[in-house]
Scaffold this motif. Structure first.
Motif, mmCIF file in Angstrom:
data_model
loop_
_atom_site.group_PDB
_atom_site.id
_atom_site.type_symbol
_atom_site.label_atom_id
_atom_site.label_comp_id
_atom_site.label_asym_id
_atom_site.label_seq_id
_atom_site.Cartn_x
_atom_site.Cartn_y
_atom_site.Cartn_z
ATOM 1 N N VAL A 43 0.727 -1.159 -0.036
ATOM 2 C CA VAL A 43 -0.006 -0.029 0.015
ATOM 3 C C VAL A 43 0.949 1.219 0.028
ATOM 4 C CG1 VAL A 43 -1.921 1.493 1.337
ATOM 5 C CG2 VAL A 43 -1.756 -1.188 1.079
ATOM 6 N N LEU A 44 0.660 1.900 -0.942
ATOM 7 C CA LEU A 44 1.522 3.139 -1.356
ATOM 8 C C LEU A 44 0.990 4.461 -0.471
ATOM 9 C CD1 LEU A 44 4.465 3.730 -2.295
ATOM 10 C CD2 LEU A 44 3.302 4.099 -4.403
ATOM 11 N N THR A 45 1.375 5.187 0.424
ATOM 12 C CA THR A 45 0.637 6.299 0.963
ATOM 13 C C THR A 45 1.422 7.593 0.558
ATOM 14 O OG1 THR A 45 2.131 5.989 2.948
ATOM 15 C CG2 THR A 45 0.127 4.904 3.153
ATOM 16 N N LYS A 46 0.786 8.728 0.781
ATOM 17 C CA LYS A 46 1.371 10.069 0.555
ATOM 18 C C LYS A 46 1.651 10.250 -0.858
ATOM 19 C CE LYS A 46 3.234 9.899 5.122
ATOM 20 N NZ LYS A 46 4.399 9.969 6.060
ATOM 21 N N THR A 47 0.929 9.543 -1.851
ATOM 22 C CA THR A 47 1.219 9.613 -3.283
ATOM 23 C C THR A 47 0.682 11.250 -3.886
ATOM 24 O OG1 THR A 47 -0.972 8.875 -3.825
ATOM 25 C CG2 THR A 47 0.995 7.407 -3.901
#
Length: 369
Positions: free
Chosen positions: A164-168
């Motif tokens: 899960v990629l956050t702060k994109t």
């Protein structure tokens, strides 16, 4: 008909990990509000790390609270195994209401391997819990530098079943570069945005029978093979040879395949020899294998380092692809050596393949290990 009590179905368990500041707590707070998380036990390091006040209904005991979302939340005090066993005792004795799944949030500095080993090695826990998958949270802004500086972050990303990629929203260019690096590091793991639905995070190994998309997503062999076509040239038997210029050369993912069914003895000897000689270098191993003795019912295998989970047999193949596929994520392990070992136990002719019988008799004399 036997009067023996039926063993309870294993409880699916998900590990939520990620480096310090990646956004695990924010993600967990959002998930706790989701109806899909009802009847879930969430194990955290400290209650204070997540904002439970808006969800808290009552204190069950010193280590556990009941949440308005229909979840129980407890803390790890000392040993994770003891916490998991205590949950089962309370559940079985009716001291807490039955729960359908467990989510463990690790500390930001945690190496996931010891947690996974505890879940698949403990003789009682392996019967009562079933590892659903590893979800790793990565910060799009600081993720690249974190991977460079901290081996724990590399391992967290490498063993993930889903990232899960956050702060994109803060840096699109950095996020794109990070996605590319993560795919090099772990091509089998889907990369999701931070608003991924809870149902997607809860999917995985548990209950794969008849669910072709779930099987393919969990195994990730197609993604590994496609990545190999992009980064490597073809060799004999469909293998993809290592490109020394790729990122994260110490950690890599690759797959082994077989069109013909594999005998149970050959599979067991291959796995035993691989983990005995190279177990410390095996970060994850996942596979769907056609056994020669029962080719219509594939066997699911997975393991961490020296430990292999109890194999599970599916009632049928989930789709038309009946190849045996094993995905390995390794650290500092020569891919060509593993391929030679696989070919030796499958009886495939190779000039550089070791003799399977000799290897079984004397596993310490493995060439190229």
């Amino acid at each position: 008909m036997s009067d023996a009590p039926r063993r309870p179905e294993p409880i699916p368990l998900t590990v939520l990990t990620g480096f310090l500041g990646a956004g695990k707590t924010t993600l967990l707070n959002r998930l706790l509000r989701d109806p899909a998380f009802a009847d879930t036990v969430v194990i955290v390091n400290e209650f204070g790390e997540i904002g439970l006040d808006h969800l808290l209904i009552e204190q069950v005991d010193d280590d556990m609270v009941l949440l308005g979302a229909g979840c129980l939340c407890c803390t790890v005090r000392g040993d994770l195994i003891a916490t998991l066993e205590d949950l089962l005792r309370k559940r079985d004795n009716g001291r807490i209401r039955p729960f359908r799944r467990v989510v463990i949030e690790t500390t930001g500095l945690a190496d996931p391997a010891p947690i996974l080993l505890a879940l698949i090695y403990h003789p009682y826990l392996v019967m009562r819990y079933r590892l659903q998958g590893v979800v790793t949270v990565v910060d799009a802004v600081n993720g690249a530098s974190t991977l460079e500086a901290h081996p724990e972050a590399l391992r967290q990303a490498a063993v993930a079943d889903r990232i899960v990629l956050t702060k994109t929203d803060l840096d699109g260019a950095a996020a794109d570069a990070l996605r590319s690096r993560l795919r090099d590091l772990n091509p089998s793991a889907p990369i999701d945005p931070a608003d991924v639905p809870a149902e997607a995070l809860l999917g995985g190994l548990f209950g794969l029978a008849g669910k072709s998309q779930d099987v393919r997503a969990w195994l990730g062999a197609d993604a590994v093979e496609d990545h190999g076509h992009t980064h490597h040239g073809h060799g004999d038997h469909g293998h993809h040879h290592h490109d020394v210029n790729r990122h994260d050369a110490a950690i890599r993912a690759f797959s082994l395949t077989s069109d013909a069914p594999v005998s149970r003895a050959s599979l067991e000897m291959f796995l035993d020899l691989l983990r005995a000689s190279q177990g410390a270098k095996l970060l994850r191993l996942k596979g769907l294998v056609a056994l020669a003795e029962d080719p219509d019912r594939p066997v699911v295998i997975h393991g961490v380092q020296h430990v292999m989970h109890m194999p599970a047999t599916l009632p049928a193949w989930p789709d038309a692809d009946r190849r045996s596929r094993i995905v390995l994520i390794v650290r500092d392990l020569d891919r060509a050596f593993v391929e030679r070992l696989w070919d030796a136990f499958l009886g495939r002719p190779r000039v550089d393949a070791p003799d399977a019988a000799a290897l079984t008799a004397n596993p310490l004399a493995i060439p190229g290990s």
